[in-house]
Design an enzyme around this catalytic site. Structure first.
Site, mmCIF file in Angstrom:
data_model
loop_
_atom_site.group_PDB
_atom_site.id
_atom_site.type_symbol
_atom_site.label_atom_id
_atom_site.label_comp_id
_atom_site.label_asym_id
_atom_site.label_seq_id
_atom_site.Cartn_x
_atom_site.Cartn_y
_atom_site.Cartn_z
ATOM 1 N N PHE A 112 0.815 -1.223 0.000
ATOM 2 C CA PHE A 112 0.000 0.000 0.000
ATOM 3 C C PHE A 112 0.844 1.266 0.000
ATOM 4 O O PHE A 112 0.362 2.344 -0.323
ATOM 5 C CB PHE A 112 -0.976 -0.009 1.190
ATOM 6 C CG PHE A 112 -0.505 0.722 2.409
ATOM 7 C CD1 PHE A 112 0.306 0.100 3.338
ATOM 8 C CD2 PHE A 112 -0.879 2.040 2.645
ATOM 9 C CE1 PHE A 112 0.741 0.772 4.471
ATOM 10 C CE2 PHE A 112 -0.457 2.725 3.765
ATOM 11 C CZ PHE A 112 0.363 2.087 4.683
ATOM 12 N N LYS A 113 2.139 1.156 0.339
ATOM 13 C CA LYS A 113 3.011 2.328 0.325
ATOM 14 C C LYS A 113 3.023 3.002 -1.051
ATOM 15 O O LYS A 113 3.264 4.198 -1.159
ATOM 16 C CB LYS A 113 4.448 1.949 0.706
ATOM 17 C CG LYS A 113 4.598 1.217 2.035
ATOM 18 C CD LYS A 113 4.208 2.079 3.216
ATOM 19 C CE LYS A 113 4.672 1.531 4.550
ATOM 20 N NZ LYS A 113 4.014 0.268 4.961
ATOM 21 N N ASP A 114 2.768 2.212 -2.113
ATOM 22 C CA ASP A 114 2.745 2.798 -3.457
ATOM 23 C C ASP A 114 1.661 3.869 -3.596
ATOM 24 O O ASP A 114 1.792 4.763 -4.420
ATOM 25 C CB ASP A 114 2.454 1.708 -4.508
ATOM 26 C CG ASP A 114 3.635 0.763 -4.693
ATOM 27 O OD1 ASP A 114 4.787 1.225 -4.628
ATOM 28 O OD2 ASP A 114 3.394 -0.440 -4.909
ATOM 29 N N LEU A 117 3.585 6.804 -2.232
ATOM 30 C CA LEU A 117 4.950 7.043 -2.727
ATOM 31 C C LEU A 117 5.035 7.160 -4.241
ATOM 32 O O LEU A 117 6.057 7.575 -4.770
ATOM 33 C CB LEU A 117 5.895 5.971 -2.200
ATOM 34 C CG LEU A 117 6.260 6.242 -0.733
ATOM 35 C CD1 LEU A 117 6.852 5.014 -0.075
ATOM 36 C CD2 LEU A 117 7.213 7.426 -0.623
#
Ligand SMILES: *Cc1c(COP(=O)(O)O)cnc(C)c1O
Length: 496
Positions: A112-114, A117
């Site tokens: 989920f960091k995408d 980011l």
């Protein structure tokens, strides 16, 4: 439209604009930036129903990033949420049993960091231009596994930036490590440290507060910023998908306009669930914010007792991105429930630094009633993966399974049948070994890539590009250091 300014949680220094807060990452006094007031959505949820992700993201983000022009923000959004994602929906909502899984793992690095980011580098370069920054921006990041790769992928090749990632050498999954150390791009640096995530994060925070190093870098034409979730430029994009989840429920007629939903978030640094809290504050109909922890259950204990106590063993689990004892973003909530008193918040944080523990007084605890915390152990995590797979064929990753287990516990305990959205934070392919072993212990003996093929067969899903990419990729980053050598390593990378 009202301008939103950002102030520090630790002192009453002058507020800054959104772009300045994004550039700086952490406030000079060591505090985190928070909006002076959380803005309200100015579009009714009904109007967002059925709209593409990009439009919902714009409706949410423009309320926070008020010094970005419409053109700037729309261009950042268009460049972030494009074909790097393997589904047009960007964050699809999948009904399984009696919950909805908000799949936040369809980006370049399958976690989920995408979601944040992939847009942060664009927000950062626009912010640099806006503020006349001439220095090259050096992104410094501590990672428990997923942030690192997502930040590397986001910043690789972005002009005017370099990125340095520190990860706990023995505290990430083999696939996470391989993803990072194979990262291409002349402006990317990856370092394993002998220590855990908290060591990496504390090291990075100390470097941000090192005024001497700051001067030295400035003279050489560099300045630091952060891609960790302490950066408001990470948090704001995450608010969007909670609005999008609700918009999808409305669009499909699963929920009546205004009827609330609960969200369950597998939590580590408290960034994702804080974004849900901001979404609620903006007016997205969210009832309970359910905070799910693994065996590092500091937050469960905190919500139960009002005492935050990091003095305990650090446990390595099968959900490594949640193996955290100091949840940095909780500070933003503490500041809020302390009546926005920087002084009182700073006192708690000082106590946390010195003694590893602080206790909220009763009247502050009373303001936490929108939150519910619980946790599950390794057996519960594995059991959830297996049970849901056997009943439905849906295969989830270990982090999501922690949340799914806590969702069940919550329902059993409270009888609350409010529609429930589970933040699904990683693709099962990112944690294949743990996932497959949960389904059947016979898989423990098999090789990583054999397991990946088997996971694809069992789930009937395509192997993500991110995994295909590392099958044969060469290791490009080999630096390993002690936790007190981080500054030296940075200086050598930058040639200062
Ligand atoms: C980072 C991460 C988390 C924890 O999110 P926080 O915002 O740090 O609470 C949970 N699951 C996965 C897969 C992650 O990468």
């Amino acid at each position: 439209m009202n301008q939103v300014f950002y102030k520090s949680t630790r002192s009453d220094s002058a507020p800054v604009t959104a772009s300045q807060a994004i550039l700086q990452g952490l406030a000079k006094d060591g505090g985190l930036y928070v909006p002076e007031t959380v803005p309200k959505l100015d579009v009714p949820m009904k109007e967002l129903a059925g709209k593409p992700y990009q439009e919902v993201a714009y409706a949410v983000m423009k309320q926070f990033l008020t010094d970005f022009t419409e053109e700037e923000l729309k261009s950042c959004i268009a460049r972030a949420y494009d074909s790097k994602f393997d589904t047009e929906k960007i964050a699809p909502l999948v009904p399984v049993e009696d919950c909805y899984y908000l799949e936040l793992f369809h980006g370049a690095t399958i976690a989920f960091k995408d979601m944040a980011l992939s847009i942060l580098p664009h927000l950062m370069t626009v912010s640099a231009k806006k503020n006349g920054v001439k220095n090259e921006i050096v992104i410094l990041t501590a990672t428990s596994g997923d942030t690192g790769k997502a930040a590397l992928a986001g910043f690789a090749g972005v002009e005017g930036t370099k990125i340095i990632v520190f990860y706990p050498k023995d505290g990430v999954s083999p696939i996470q490590e391989k993803q990072m150390v194979t990262q291409r791009g002349d402006n990317t640096f990856v370092v394993g440290i002998h220590g855990n995530f908290d060591d990496a994060q504390n090291g990075v925070k100390a470097i941000f507060n090192d005024r001497e190093l700051e001067k030295e870098l400035d003279a050489a034409g560099f300045q630091f910023s952060s891609a960790n979730s302490i950066n408001i430029g990470r948090l704001v994009p995450q608010v969007a998908y909670y609005a999008y989840a609700y918009a999808q429920l409305l669009d499909r007629g699963e929920i009546a306009d205004g009827e609330p939903m609960n969200v369950v978030v597998p939590t580590g640094n408290f960034g994702n669930i804080l974004a849900a809290y901001y979404a609620k504050s903006m007016g997205v109909p969210i009832e309970k914010l359910i905070c799910a922890s693994n065996e590092n259950k500091v937050l469960f204990d905190f919500f139960r007792t009002g005492t935050y106590d990091r003095n305990r063993d650090f446990i390595l689990t099968s959900s490594p991105s949640m193996d955290i004892l100091i949840s940095s973003n909780l500070e933003r909530l503490i500041y809020k429930v302390a009546g926005e008193s920087a002084e009182q918040n700073a006192a708690f944080m000082k106590q946390l630094g010195a003694e590893g523990v602080y206790t909220l007084p009763e009247e502050m605890r009373g303001q936490l009633k929108d939150f519910y915390g619980n946790y599950t152990d390794e057996a519960g995590t594995a059991e959830t993966i297996r049970e849901v797979y056997e009943k439905t064929g849906y295969i989830m990753d270990t982090h999501t399974a922690v949340a799914a287990h806590v969702a069940k516990t919550y329902r059993k305990e409270t009888g609350d049948i409010t529609k429930t959205v589970i933040a699904s934070t990683a693709s099962p392919y990112k944690f294949t070994r743990s996932v497959m072993s949960a389904i059947d212990p016979k898989y423990q003996k098999e090789e990583d890539f054999a397991l990946i093929d088997e996971l694809s067969r069992l789930s009937g899903t395509k192997i993500p590009q991110a995994i295909e990419d590392i099958r044969s990729a060469p290791v490009l980053h080999k630096t390993v250091c002690e936790k007190d050598e981080m500054i030296k390593v940075i200086q050598s990378f930058l040639g200062v």
